[in-house]
Write a protein that holds these residues in place. Structure first.
Motif, PDB file in Angstrom:
ATOM      1  N   GLU A 490      -7.504 -13.874 -16.521  1.00  0.00           N
ATOM      2  CA  GLU A 490      -6.312 -13.915 -17.361  1.00  0.00           C
ATOM      3  C   GLU A 490      -5.256 -12.948 -16.845  1.00  0.00           C
ATOM      4  OE1 GLU A 490      -5.365 -12.125 -21.655  1.00  0.00           O
ATOM      5  OE2 GLU A 490      -6.699 -13.872 -21.770  1.00  0.00           O
ATOM      6  N   LEU A 491      -5.662 -11.748 -16.496  1.00  0.00           N
ATOM      7  CA  LEU A 491      -4.724 -10.745 -15.991  1.00  0.00           C
ATOM      8  C   LEU A 491      -4.183 -11.147 -14.621  1.00  0.00           C
ATOM      9  CD1 LEU A 491      -6.723  -7.550 -17.024  1.00  0.00           C
ATOM     10  CD2 LEU A 491      -4.715  -8.504 -18.171  1.00  0.00           C
ATOM     11  N   ALA A 492      -5.082 -11.579 -13.742  1.00  0.00           N
ATOM     12  CA  ALA A 492      -4.655 -11.957 -12.397  1.00  0.00           C
ATOM     13  C   ALA A 492      -3.643 -13.100 -12.438  1.00  0.00           C
ATOM     14  CB  ALA A 492      -5.871 -12.350 -11.556  1.00  0.00           C
ATOM     15  N   ASP A 493      -3.880 -14.069 -13.299  1.00  0.00           N
ATOM     16  CA  ASP A 493      -2.964 -15.208 -13.383  1.00  0.00           C
ATOM     17  C   ASP A 493      -1.607 -14.790 -13.935  1.00  0.00           C
ATOM     18  OD1 ASP A 493      -4.974 -16.815 -12.400  1.00  0.00           O
ATOM     19  OD2 ASP A 493      -5.543 -17.633 -14.353  1.00  0.00           O
ATOM     20  N   TRP A 494      -1.591 -13.929 -14.956  1.00  0.00           N
ATOM     21  CA  TRP A 494      -0.314 -13.541 -15.561  1.00  0.00           C
ATOM     22  C   TRP A 494       0.513 -12.685 -14.607  1.00  0.00           C
ATOM     23  CZ3 TRP A 494       2.658  -9.534 -17.834  1.00  0.00           C
ATOM     24  CH2 TRP A 494       3.628  -9.969 -18.760  1.00  0.00           C
ATOM     25  N   TYR A 495      -0.160 -11.797 -13.876  1.00  0.00           N
ATOM     26  CA  TYR A 495       0.557 -10.963 -12.909  1.00  0.00           C
ATOM     27  C   TYR A 495       0.712 -11.651 -11.550  1.00  0.00           C
ATOM     28  CZ  TYR A 495       0.362  -7.080 -16.172  1.00  0.00           C
ATOM     29  OH  TYR A 495       0.545  -6.282 -17.284  1.00  0.00           O
ATOM     30  N   ARG A 496       0.144 -12.845 -11.426  1.00  0.00           N
ATOM     31  CA  ARG A 496       0.259 -13.685 -10.226  1.00  0.00           C
ATOM     32  C   ARG A 496      -0.317 -12.981  -9.002  1.00  0.00           C
ATOM     33  NH1 ARG A 496       6.420 -15.635 -10.306  1.00  0.00           N
ATOM     34  NH2 ARG A 496       5.717 -16.999  -8.623  1.00  0.00           N
ATOM     35  N   LEU A 497      -1.568 -12.537  -9.165  1.00  0.00           N
ATOM     36  CA  LEU A 497      -2.262 -11.826  -8.101  1.00  0.00           C
ATOM     37  C   LEU A 497      -3.470 -12.630  -7.639  1.00  0.00           C
ATOM     38  CD1 LEU A 497      -2.245  -8.212  -9.591  1.00  0.00           C
ATOM     39  CD2 LEU A 497      -0.773  -9.086  -7.759  1.00  0.00           C
ATOM     40  N   ASP A 498      -3.782 -12.498  -6.369  1.00  0.00           N
ATOM     41  CA  ASP A 498      -4.935 -13.170  -5.772  1.00  0.00           C
ATOM     42  C   ASP A 498      -6.180 -12.342  -6.076  1.00  0.00           C
ATOM     43  OD1 ASP A 498      -6.612 -14.741  -4.285  1.00  0.00           O
ATOM     44  OD2 ASP A 498      -6.007 -13.888  -2.355  1.00  0.00           O
ATOM     45  N   ALA A 499      -6.650 -12.444  -7.297  1.00  0.00           N
ATOM     46  CA  ALA A 499      -7.785 -11.652  -7.765  1.00  0.00           C
ATOM     47  C   ALA A 499      -8.326 -12.306  -9.023  1.00  0.00           C
ATOM     48  CB  ALA A 499      -7.346 -10.206  -8.051  1.00  0.00           C
ATOM     49  N   GLY A 500      -9.413 -11.758  -9.547  1.00  0.00           N
ATOM     50  CA  GLY A 500      -9.878 -12.115 -10.868  1.00  0.00           C
ATOM     51  C   GLY A 500     -10.672 -13.399 -11.001  1.00  0.00           C
ATOM     52  N   HIS A 501     -10.992 -14.076  -9.885  1.00  0.00           N
ATOM     53  CA  HIS A 501     -11.753 -15.323  -9.948  1.00  0.00           C
ATOM     54  C   HIS A 501     -12.892 -15.285  -8.936  1.00  0.00           C
ATOM     55  CE1 HIS A 501      -7.776 -16.549 -11.610  1.00  0.00           C
ATOM     56  NE2 HIS A 501      -8.545 -17.184 -12.473  1.00  0.00           N
ATOM     57  N   LEU A 502     -13.893 -16.089  -9.201  1.00  0.00           N
ATOM     58  CA  LEU A 502     -15.071 -16.110  -8.331  1.00  0.00           C
ATOM     59  C   LEU A 502     -15.527 -17.563  -8.165  1.00  0.00           C
ATOM     60  CD1 LEU A 502     -16.727 -13.938  -6.880  1.00  0.00           C
ATOM     61  CD2 LEU A 502     -18.311 -13.941  -8.805  1.00  0.00           C
ATOM     62  N   ARG A 503     -14.677 -18.313  -7.450  1.00  0.00           N
ATOM     63  CA  ARG A 503     -14.941 -19.716  -7.169  1.00  0.00           C
ATOM     64  C   ARG A 503     -14.969 -19.909  -5.651  1.00  0.00           C
ATOM     65  NH1 ARG A 503      -9.555 -20.814 -10.462  1.00  0.00           N
ATOM     66  NH2 ARG A 503      -9.022 -19.469  -8.710  1.00  0.00           N
ATOM     67  N   ILE A 504     -15.389 -21.050  -5.216  1.00  0.00           N
ATOM     68  CA  ILE A 504     -15.393 -21.321  -3.773  1.00  0.00           C
ATOM     69  C   ILE A 504     -13.966 -21.182  -3.238  1.00  0.00           C
ATOM     70  CG2 ILE A 504     -15.735 -23.096  -2.011  1.00  0.00           C
ATOM     71  CD1 ILE A 504     -18.102 -24.104  -3.613  1.00  0.00           C
ATOM     72  N   GLY A 505     -13.807 -20.391  -2.198  1.00  0.00           N
ATOM     73  CA  GLY A 505     -12.513 -20.139  -1.599  1.00  0.00           C
ATOM     74  C   GLY A 505     -11.872 -18.842  -2.069  1.00  0.00           C
ATOM     75  N   ASP A 506     -12.340 -18.285  -3.196  1.00  0.00           N
ATOM     76  CA  ASP A 506     -11.777 -17.025  -3.687  1.00  0.00           C
ATOM     77  C   ASP A 506     -12.298 -15.850  -2.883  1.00  0.00           C
ATOM     78  OD1 ASP A 506     -10.232 -18.080  -5.779  1.00  0.00           O
ATOM     79  OD2 ASP A 506     -11.955 -18.144  -7.133  1.00  0.00           O
ATOM     80  N   ARG A 507     -11.465 -14.789  -2.846  1.00  0.00           N
ATOM     81  CA  ARG A 507     -11.939 -13.556  -2.215  1.00  0.00           C
ATOM     82  C   ARG A 507     -13.123 -13.010  -2.998  1.00  0.00           C
ATOM     83  NH1 ARG A 507      -9.451  -9.375  -2.275  1.00  0.00           N
ATOM     84  NH2 ARG A 507      -8.070  -9.862  -4.023  1.00  0.00           N
ATOM     85  N   ALA A 508     -14.062 -12.457  -2.295  1.00  0.00           N
ATOM     86  CA  ALA A 508     -15.322 -12.029  -2.908  1.00  0.00           C
ATOM     87  C   ALA A 508     -15.223 -10.598  -3.414  1.00  0.00           C
ATOM     88  CB  ALA A 508     -16.477 -12.172  -1.915  1.00  0.00           C
ATOM     89  N   ASP A 509     -14.414 -10.419  -4.474  1.00  0.00           N
ATOM     90  CA  ASP A 509     -14.422  -9.168  -5.233  1.00  0.00           C
ATOM     91  C   ASP A 509     -15.377  -9.400  -6.394  1.00  0.00           C
ATOM     92  OD1 ASP A 509     -12.407  -8.288  -3.520  1.00  0.00           O
ATOM     93  OD2 ASP A 509     -10.806  -8.868  -4.896  1.00  0.00           O
ATOM     94  N   VAL A 510     -16.486  -8.679  -6.399  1.00  0.00           N
ATOM     95  CA  VAL A 510     -17.600  -9.027  -7.277  1.00  0.00           C
ATOM     96  C   VAL A 510     -18.159  -7.767  -7.935  1.00  0.00           C
ATOM     97  CG1 VAL A 510     -19.839 -10.207  -7.416  1.00  0.00           C
ATOM     98  CG2 VAL A 510     -18.224 -10.819  -5.593  1.00  0.00           C
ATOM     99  N   VAL A 511     -18.561  -7.893  -9.200  1.00  0.00           N
ATOM    100  CA  VAL A 511     -19.347  -6.850  -9.852  1.00  0.00           C
ATOM    101  C   VAL A 511     -20.585  -7.503 -10.448  1.00  0.00           C
ATOM    102  CG1 VAL A 511     -17.934  -7.036 -11.947  1.00  0.00           C
ATOM    103  CG2 VAL A 511     -19.393  -5.051 -11.627  1.00  0.00           C
ATOM    104  N   ILE A 512     -21.717  -6.854 -10.259  1.00  0.00           N
ATOM    105  CA  ILE A 512     -22.990  -7.330 -10.814  1.00  0.00           C
ATOM    106  C   ILE A 512     -23.412  -6.339 -11.891  1.00  0.00           C
ATOM    107  CG2 ILE A 512     -25.372  -7.972 -10.322  1.00  0.00           C
ATOM    108  CD1 ILE A 512     -24.528  -8.434  -7.418  1.00  0.00           C
TER     109      ILE A 512
END
Length: 596
Positions: A490-512
């Motif tokens: 939600e934040l990444a989309d509103w600020y229009r940043l390439d972040a905040g998602h974890l789908r195929i093709g997305d950058r692998a910024d991950v927390v477990i």
């Protein structure tokens, strides 16, 4: 297909709010390349993480920090990384270090953000090689960044650089036509460089440090409507964001800040305003915030409140706390840096009478509840007062007024007197309502500032605990998927940043995350020295069992609460430009790690 990392059998959240599911995640070249129901082929994979029973979600965003100084000497920003925050926003509250020199930066940041002024001056003067926003981005990316960065350009930064601090904080002075044009040129340059927008500030208890303009409010508070309109017009046209803090003592200012988001024959102004909080001093105002914002947005606005989704508990050493800036007697004490002079004033009976009068006044809007019965001592050389409120100490001393009990203890023990109080967000049921409110954004951590006063580096984990505990108790008020979405996509989309998602093709910024350890440890008090601030002991959070691993761009930066060898030595994060897909980082061999 081979992978650099496989995260096996975790409960995967994609950051969109879609249903979660047990999946295995394949990462190659810093991107997600597989999300599979079956086990992935681990042949040749150098890192396999077993996430059975754990949550695998996109790295969280922190949209309100004051890391602008710390990032220069401590670019790993590990206090955020360790809690699963992989993207942080610089340049909040009209403050940035793009154009000002060290001394002006020290005056802007030192007092209002409680960052030692001498260290601000040293860091900026020693590191500053940039004169433009693009050069600033290059300078940041030349450092071993831990998380990704995004940024606002600060209105006070631009105003100070163009007008000089004295003129920029003089009520009778407006920028000349040339100075206005120069600020507009700076903002245009920042937008071209990919900054998410501009931050401003109209809150009047944020005060300057230093000698030249000490105790004046921030430069952006002196801007007249015409100056602001021209800058806001540029943000409207570019579809970028204004972050602002209203003058809470002026209801018209608050209303105009909300209403400015409306378009009406022009683009809406995306506005992020400080802040939605359940303030003890005014328990009714919070119930108006959601309806007002929803009304404006239904009319075509694009408005959001920033919100800290946890109790706003603050600590103080003596009288050094920003809440005292909101009334005259408190600000007068903070104005005096000389301890002898300050103590002399606090002994003066006329000063005490004025402090008591303002403390007891019921008029005006305030942030602090001004109740010394709701402020408890946690450390003091006089052990007999530890655990007591200042009000109780006054009673124990023969019916002394709470203000006098407080001032007496400050005089007796100075900064060795440590105490705490909760200013807002104290009612769990109200926090639940705010967590669901669509006009509210999860943010306002102030990470990197108020080092001795508060620590909300793990606010995202604490929201997830709140949601998970309610679910386990059969009183669900929000799904886990929705909570993850609020902290990521939600934040990444509103600020229009390439972040905040974890789908195929997305950058692998991950927390477990291990949900079994989203427990009371998230509330524990901890301190840690900050090397770049002369070993100053700052408040931090330590709940390492909750976060199993953190990856930035597919590279592991934390495991089980321990930083990997990459942290502080190699760059894993990058500057995220608004509305741009981020290209891959080069490897040590200089090869791009993109997957196409």
């Amino acid at each position: 297909m081979t992978y650099d990392t496989i995260i096996r059998n975790g409960r995967w959240f994609d950051g969109t709010g879609a249903p979660s599911a047990v999946r295995s995640i394949g990462i190659r070249g810093g991107h997600v390349v597989a999300v599979a129901t079956e086990e992935l082929d681990e042949t040749g994979c150098p890192q396999v993480i077993d996430a059975t029973g754990k949550w695998v979600l996109p790295g969280m965003l922190d949209i309100h920090t004051h890391y602008d100084v710390e990032v220069l000497d401590g670019p790993a920003l590990s206090e955020s990384l360790r809690h699963g925050v992989t993207t942080v926003m610089l340049g909040s509250c009209s403050l940035s270090t793009i154009h000002v020199d060290g001394v002006d930066a020290g005056d802007l940041f030192g007092r209002v953000e409680a960052i030692p002024r001498e260290h601000v001056i040293d860091a900026v003067d020693r590191h500053k090689t940039w004169t433009t926003c693009d050069e600033y981005v290059d300078a940041l990316e030349a450092r071993p960044l831990g998380p990704n960065l995004a940024a606002f350009i600060g209105h006070s930064d631009m105003r100070t650089a163009v007008m000089g601090l004295v003129r920029a904080t003089s009520k009778s002075v407006s920028p000349t036509k040339g100075e206005q044009a120069e600020m507009e040129r700076m903002l245009a340059e920042a937008l071209r460089a990919g900054f998410v927008g501009m931050s401003s500030q109209q809150l009047l208890f944020d005060k300057l440090d230093g000698d030249t303009c000490r105790s004046r409010t921030l430069p952006s508070t002196y801007a007249k409507p015409r100056e602001l309109r021209r800058l806001k017009s540029m943000l409207r046209k570019a579809g970028r964001i204004l972050q602002s803090g209203p003058d809470i003592q002026n209801p018209l200012n608050v209303g105009s800040q909300v209403a400015q988001s409306l378009g009406i024959f022009r683009n809406p102004l995306k506005t992020s305003l400080l802040s939605a909080a359940d303030v003890k001093a005014n328990p009714y105002a919070v119930h108006l915030m959601g309806p007002v914002a929803r009304f404006v947005n239904r009319l075509g606005g694009n408005f959001r409140w920033q919100h800290l989704p946890v109790p706003f508990e603050v600590y103080a050493d003596g009288i050094d706390l920003v809440i005292f800036e909101e009334f005259g007697a408190g600000a007068a004490a903070l104005h005096l840096r000389d301890e002898v002079e300050r103590n002399e004033m606090m002994r003066d009976e006329s000063y005490r009478r004025e402090f008591r009068k303002q403390y007891e006044s019921k008029f005006g809007v305030r942030v602090w509840h001004r109740d010394f019965f709701d402020a408890h001592i946690v450390a003091c050389p006089d052990e007999s007062v530890i655990g007591k409120s200042f009000g109780q100490v006054g009673r124990d001393r023969g019916g002394v007024h709470p203000v006098d009990a407080f001032l007496d203890l400050v005089l007796e023990h100075g900064r060795s007197l440590r105490w705490r109080t909760t200013i807002s967000n104290h009612r769990p049921e109200v926090l639940k309502k705010l967590a669901r409110e669509p006009s509210v954004q999860m943010g306002f951590s102030d990470a990197g500032a108020h080092l001795r006063n508060m620590a909300f580096y793990n606010m995202g984990l604490r929201l997830l605990r709140h949601v998970n505990d309610a679910k386990q108790a059969g009183r669900e008020f929000m799904t886990i998927e929705a909570a993850v979405h609020r902290l990521t996509g939600e934040l990444a989309d509103w600020y229009r940043l390439d972040a905040g998602h974890l789908r195929i093709g997305d950058r692998a910024d991950v927390v477990i995350i291990d949900p079994a350890h989203l427990d009371e440890s998230l509330d524990d008090y901890a301190e840690q020295p900050v090397e770049q601030y002369g070993g100053l002991s700052r408040m931090v959070n330590r709940n390492d069992a909750a976060v199993t691993a953190v990856l930035v761009g597919g590279r592991t930066v934390f495991t089980e609460g321990e930083a990997t060898d990459l942290v502080g030595r190699q760059r894993t994060g990058r500057f995220l430009r608004a509305s741009h897909k981020s290209p891959a980082l080069p490897t040590e061999k200089g090869e791009l790690t993109s997957v196409g």
